[in-house]
Design a protein around this motif. Structure first.
Motif, PDB file in Angstrom:
ATOM      1  N   UNK A   5       0.808  -1.219   0.000  1.00  0.00           N
ATOM      2  CA  UNK A   5       0.000   0.000   0.000  1.00  0.00           C
ATOM      3  C   UNK A   5       0.842   1.272   0.000  1.00  0.00           C
ATOM      4  N   UNK A   6       2.164   1.140   0.111  1.00  0.00           N
ATOM      5  CA  UNK A   6       3.050   2.297   0.061  1.00  0.00           C
ATOM      6  C   UNK A   6       3.319   2.933   1.409  1.00  0.00           C
ATOM      7  N   UNK A   7       2.366   2.841   2.322  1.00  0.00           N
ATOM      8  CA  UNK A   7       2.516   3.297   3.700  1.00  0.00           C
ATOM      9  C   UNK A   7       1.454   2.588   4.533  1.00  0.00           C
ATOM     10  N   UNK A   8       1.527   2.732   5.831  1.00  0.00           N
ATOM     11  CA  UNK A   8       0.547   2.067   6.696  1.00  0.00           C
ATOM     12  C   UNK A   8      -0.801   2.780   6.662  1.00  0.00           C
ATOM     13  N   UNK A  34      -1.974  -9.684   7.046  1.00  0.00           N
ATOM     14  CA  UNK A  34      -1.426  -8.331   6.938  1.00  0.00           C
ATOM     15  C   UNK A  34      -0.067  -8.249   7.631  1.00  0.00           C
ATOM     16  N   UNK A  35       0.702  -7.232   7.231  1.00  0.00           N
ATOM     17  CA  UNK A  35       2.045  -7.046   7.776  1.00  0.00           C
ATOM     18  C   UNK A  35       2.436  -5.573   7.687  1.00  0.00           C
ATOM     19  N   UNK A  36       3.308  -5.168   8.586  1.00  0.00           N
ATOM     20  CA  UNK A  36       3.889  -3.828   8.507  1.00  0.00           C
ATOM     21  C   UNK A  36       5.255  -3.846   7.840  1.00  0.00           C
ATOM     22  N   UNK A  37       5.897  -5.045   7.782  1.00  0.00           N
ATOM     23  CA  UNK A  37       7.267  -5.133   7.263  1.00  0.00           C
ATOM     24  C   UNK A  37       7.451  -6.094   6.088  1.00  0.00           C
ATOM     25  N   UNK A  68      -4.050  -1.974  11.280  1.00  0.00           N
ATOM     26  CA  UNK A  68      -3.006  -1.105  10.756  1.00  0.00           C
ATOM     27  C   UNK A  68      -1.937  -1.951  10.075  1.00  0.00           C
ATOM     28  N   UNK A  69      -1.683  -1.658   8.799  1.00  0.00           N
ATOM     29  CA  UNK A  69      -0.684  -2.419   8.058  1.00  0.00           C
ATOM     30  C   UNK A  69      -0.282  -1.677   6.789  1.00  0.00           C
ATOM     31  N   UNK A  70       0.792  -2.158   6.172  1.00  0.00           N
ATOM     32  CA  UNK A  70       1.223  -1.650   4.871  1.00  0.00           C
ATOM     33  C   UNK A  70       1.050  -2.717   3.788  1.00  0.00           C
ATOM     34  N   UNK A  71       1.204  -3.985   4.141  1.00  0.00           N
ATOM     35  CA  UNK A  71       1.147  -5.083   3.182  1.00  0.00           C
ATOM     36  C   UNK A  71      -0.085  -5.948   3.449  1.00  0.00           C
TER      37      UNK A  71
END
Length: 93
Positions: A5-8, A34-37, A68-71
């Motif tokens: 998503x480019x950012x969280x 989902x993941x943040x990293x 909350x996630x980016x991926x």
């Protein structure tokens, strides 16, 4: 499929649209994690319900609770050896 998503973001919903051309290629389940990293993923939603969307498509809708996630990783299963994902909708809170 992993979507960056480019950012969280704080996600509220994910829709998956799959193409089907006969009963042999019907989608049967979906898993969303989902993941943040992009390394450690946690389960966010699982399901087996696909609604009809037009003659050749099925849609799965997963409501999320402020995740909350980016991926976003999406896995779709079928009784066949392939599936065609034609659309992914990811909604921010």
């Amino acid at each position: 499929i992993v979507v960056d998503l480019g950012k969280e973001y704080n996600l509220s919903k994910v829709n998956i649209v799959a193409f089907r051309n006969n009963d042999a290629y019907n989608p049967s389940f979906f898993d969303i994690s989902v993941s943040s990293d992009n390394v450690k993923f946690i389960d966010a939603a699982k399901g087996t319900t696909w609604e009809k969307k037009g003659h050749y498509q099925r849609i799965a809708k997963a409501n999320l609770t402020n995740i909350k996630c980016r991926y976003v990783k999406i896995k779709v299963g079928t009784s066949s050896t392939w599936i065609n994902i034609s659309e992914i909708e990811i909604f921010d809170k």
